[in-house]
Design a protein around this motif. Structure first.
Motif, PDB file in Angstrom:
ATOM      1  N   MET A  67       0.839  -1.204   0.000  1.00 31.66           N
ATOM      2  CA  MET A  67       0.000   0.000   0.000  1.00 31.66           C
ATOM      3  C   MET A  67       0.875   1.256   0.000  1.00 31.66           C
ATOM      4  N   ALA A  68       2.000   1.209   0.717  1.00 35.64           N
ATOM      5  CA  ALA A  68       2.913   2.356   0.718  1.00 35.64           C
ATOM      6  C   ALA A  68       3.481   2.587  -0.672  1.00 35.64           C
ATOM      7  N   GLU A  69       3.781   1.516  -1.384  1.00 38.03           N
ATOM      8  CA  GLU A  69       4.287   1.632  -2.751  1.00 38.03           C
ATOM      9  C   GLU A  69       3.248   2.223  -3.695  1.00 38.03           C
ATOM     10  N   ARG A  70       1.986   2.114  -3.322  1.00 35.42           N
ATOM     11  CA  ARG A  70       0.902   2.677  -4.120  1.00 35.42           C
ATOM     12  C   ARG A  70       0.506   4.073  -3.637  1.00 35.42           C
ATOM     13  N   GLY A  71       1.273   4.623  -2.735  1.00 30.52           N
ATOM     14  CA  GLY A  71       1.048   5.994  -2.293  1.00 30.52           C
ATOM     15  C   GLY A  71       0.318   6.153  -0.977  1.00 30.52           C
ATOM     16  N   HIS A  72      -0.010   5.055  -0.314  1.00 29.22           N
ATOM     17  CA  HIS A  72      -0.729   5.125   0.967  1.00 29.22           C
ATOM     18  C   HIS A  72       0.288   4.902   2.091  1.00 29.22           C
ATOM     19  N   GLN A  73       0.984   5.951   2.455  1.00 34.45           N
ATOM     20  CA  GLN A  73       2.152   5.830   3.324  1.00 34.45           C
ATOM     21  C   GLN A  73       1.814   5.450   4.768  1.00 34.45           C
ATOM     22  N   ASP A  74       0.646   5.835   5.247  1.00 27.52           N
ATOM     23  CA  ASP A  74       0.323   5.572   6.656  1.00 27.52           C
ATOM     24  C   ASP A  74      -0.778   4.525   6.802  1.00 27.52           C
ATOM     25  N   PHE A  75      -0.809   3.571   5.880  1.00 29.68           N
ATOM     26  CA  PHE A  75      -1.846   2.534   5.940  1.00 29.68           C
ATOM     27  C   PHE A  75      -1.667   1.702   7.208  1.00 29.68           C
ATOM     28  N   PRO A  76      -2.724   1.527   8.007  1.00 29.08           N
ATOM     29  CA  PRO A  76      -2.594   0.811   9.290  1.00 29.08           C
ATOM     30  C   PRO A  76      -2.453  -0.697   9.105  1.00 29.08           C
ATOM     31  N   LEU A  77      -1.833  -1.340  10.075  1.00 33.65           N
ATOM     32  CA  LEU A  77      -1.686  -2.795  10.030  1.00 33.65           C
ATOM     33  C   LEU A  77      -3.020  -3.510  10.230  1.00 33.65           C
ATOM     34  N   ASP A  78      -3.896  -2.923  10.998  1.00 35.26           N
ATOM     35  CA  ASP A  78      -5.167  -3.572  11.327  1.00 35.26           C
ATOM     36  C   ASP A  78      -6.311  -2.594  11.065  1.00 35.26           C
ATOM     37  N   PRO A  79      -6.587  -2.321   9.784  1.00 40.65           N
ATOM     38  CA  PRO A  79      -7.563  -1.270   9.452  1.00 40.65           C
ATOM     39  C   PRO A  79      -9.011  -1.731   9.553  1.00 40.65           C
ATOM     40  N   ARG A  80      -9.878  -0.769   9.759  1.00 43.44           N
ATOM     41  CA  ARG A  80     -11.315  -1.013   9.648  1.00 43.44           C
ATOM     42  C   ARG A  80     -11.739  -0.707   8.222  1.00 43.44           C
ATOM     43  N   GLY A 122      -7.077  -0.566  14.123  1.00 45.09           N
ATOM     44  CA  GLY A 122      -6.600   0.591  13.368  1.00 45.09           C
ATOM     45  C   GLY A 122      -7.721   1.523  12.944  1.00 45.09           C
ATOM     46  N   ARG A 123      -7.325   2.582  12.278  1.00 44.46           N
ATOM     47  CA  ARG A 123      -8.321   3.547  11.801  1.00 44.46           C
ATOM     48  C   ARG A 123      -9.086   2.974  10.614  1.00 44.46           C
ATOM     49  N   ARG A 124     -10.134   3.693  10.217  1.00 38.95           N
ATOM     50  CA  ARG A 124     -10.925   3.295   9.068  1.00 38.95           C
ATOM     51  C   ARG A 124     -10.160   3.596   7.774  1.00 38.95           C
ATOM     52  N   MET A 125     -10.224   2.686   6.816  1.00 33.99           N
ATOM     53  CA  MET A 125      -9.616   2.943   5.511  1.00 33.99           C
ATOM     54  C   MET A 125     -10.356   4.045   4.768  1.00 33.99           C
ATOM     55  N   THR A 126      -9.612   4.770   3.934  1.00 31.77           N
ATOM     56  CA  THR A 126     -10.267   5.692   3.017  1.00 31.77           C
ATOM     57  C   THR A 126     -10.779   4.893   1.826  1.00 31.77           C
ATOM     58  N   ASN A 127     -11.649   5.492   1.050  1.00 34.90           N
ATOM     59  CA  ASN A 127     -12.165   4.811  -0.142  1.00 34.90           C
ATOM     60  C   ASN A 127     -11.046   4.516  -1.135  1.00 34.90           C
ATOM     61  N   ALA A 128     -10.073   5.422  -1.236  1.00 35.66           N
ATOM     62  CA  ALA A 128      -8.946   5.210  -2.151  1.00 35.66           C
ATOM     63  C   ALA A 128      -8.101   4.018  -1.685  1.00 35.66           C
TER      64      ALA A 128
END
Length: 280
Positions: A67-80, A122-128
């Motif tokens: 996800m970081a390689e796709r531009g989502h640098q702070d993607f949580p390990l355990d997202p909602r 973790g926090r909620r994912m964004t739609n992107a």
């Protein structure tokens, strides 16, 4: 087979059980969970709870990197998820209800304050992020499965488990044990179920979207009778001994295929360990 034959089969199963217990660790007076029973021959070929926990962690780390390689640098390990999904859970042992204290309190369900599926921390994912997640999940899975032939080796033991379970359910010793358990439950004023799984899955318990029941008085009383009769007639132990025999015979007949499946599991574990070592 005549009823007399069934009875002889049940006696034979008791003898087998006694031999298994005599050769293993001291058996507890009461069976409260499947872990109280001796290990089964097929257990070494199966995914363990520790395997699951480690693979979940490794997959989360690999997914986060992707996800970081796709531009989502702070993607949580355990997202909602963007919207919380409905999760259906119906968990039992392989032998139905076994814990008498839990049966008295929760019937065929569990404490609603202690969900069986942990909620994401973790926090909620964004739609992107959600849009890119499937591709990253697939990439993580490919990485952990590197060097594993999924169709030929990885799924072999679980495929055989289905066939062995069918043979177990046809075994006259187990059918005699179920019949004895069923009569015992009926004699206490409850439904005469064909087997303990039918009691556990009875639609009368009205499971919700999370798989939990309503813990009604009738449900709890039925569950208590169920567990009490299992203890009285050693139903779980007999069931377990038949499974052990069938599994051992199947492993002997297909030894090379089981060995290949075990090697696939070891490869998966090595891939998981590498991911944890590099990313964890």
């Amino acid at each position: 087979m005549t009823r007399r034959g069934w009875r002889r089969g049940a006696v034979a199963a008791v003898a087998v059980l006694a031999a298994i217990c005599a050769s293993g660790p001291e058996r507890p007076e009461n069976i409260d969970s499947a872990s109280d029973l001796v290990p089964l021959p097929a257990d070494p070929y199966d995914f363990t709870p520790q395997d699951y926990q480690r693979s979940q962690r490794a997959s989360a780390l690999l997914t986060r990197r992707c996800m970081a390689e796709r531009g989502h640098q702070d993607f949580p390990l355990d997202p909602r998820y963007p919207n919380d999904p409905v999760v259906a859970t119906a968990v039992s042992t392989d032998y139905g209800a076994l814990d008498l204290a839990a049966a008295r309190r929760w019937g065929y369900g569990w404490d609603p304050a202690k969900p069986l599926v942990p909620r994401p921390k973790g926090r909620r994912m964004t739609n992107a992020e959600y849009a890119d997640l499937p591709a990253c999940n697939a990439e993580a899975s490919r990485r952990l499965m590197r060097g594993v032939d999924v169709k030929r080796d990885w799924l072999y033991a679980s495929t055989r488990a289905i066939e062995v379970d069918k043979a177990v359910k046809r075994d006259p010793r187990l059918r005699a044990a179920w019949d004895e358990w069923s009569r015992c439950v009926a004699e206490q004023g409850f439904t005469r179920y064909r087997d303990p799984i039918a009691a556990y899955t009875d639609g009368a318990w009205q499971r919700g979207s999370d798989g939990n029941t309503r813990h009604t008085q009738q449900e709890r009383a039925t569950a208590v009778a169920d567990v009490t009769c299992k203890r009285r007639h050693h139903t779980a132990e007999l069931w377990h001994s038949v499974r052990a025999q069938k599994q051992a015979a199947d492993i002997t007949r297909h030894r090379h295929r089981y060995a290949a499946g075990l090697q696939a599991l070891r490869t998966y574990r090595a891939n998981t360990a590498e991911a944890l070592r590099n990313l964890g």
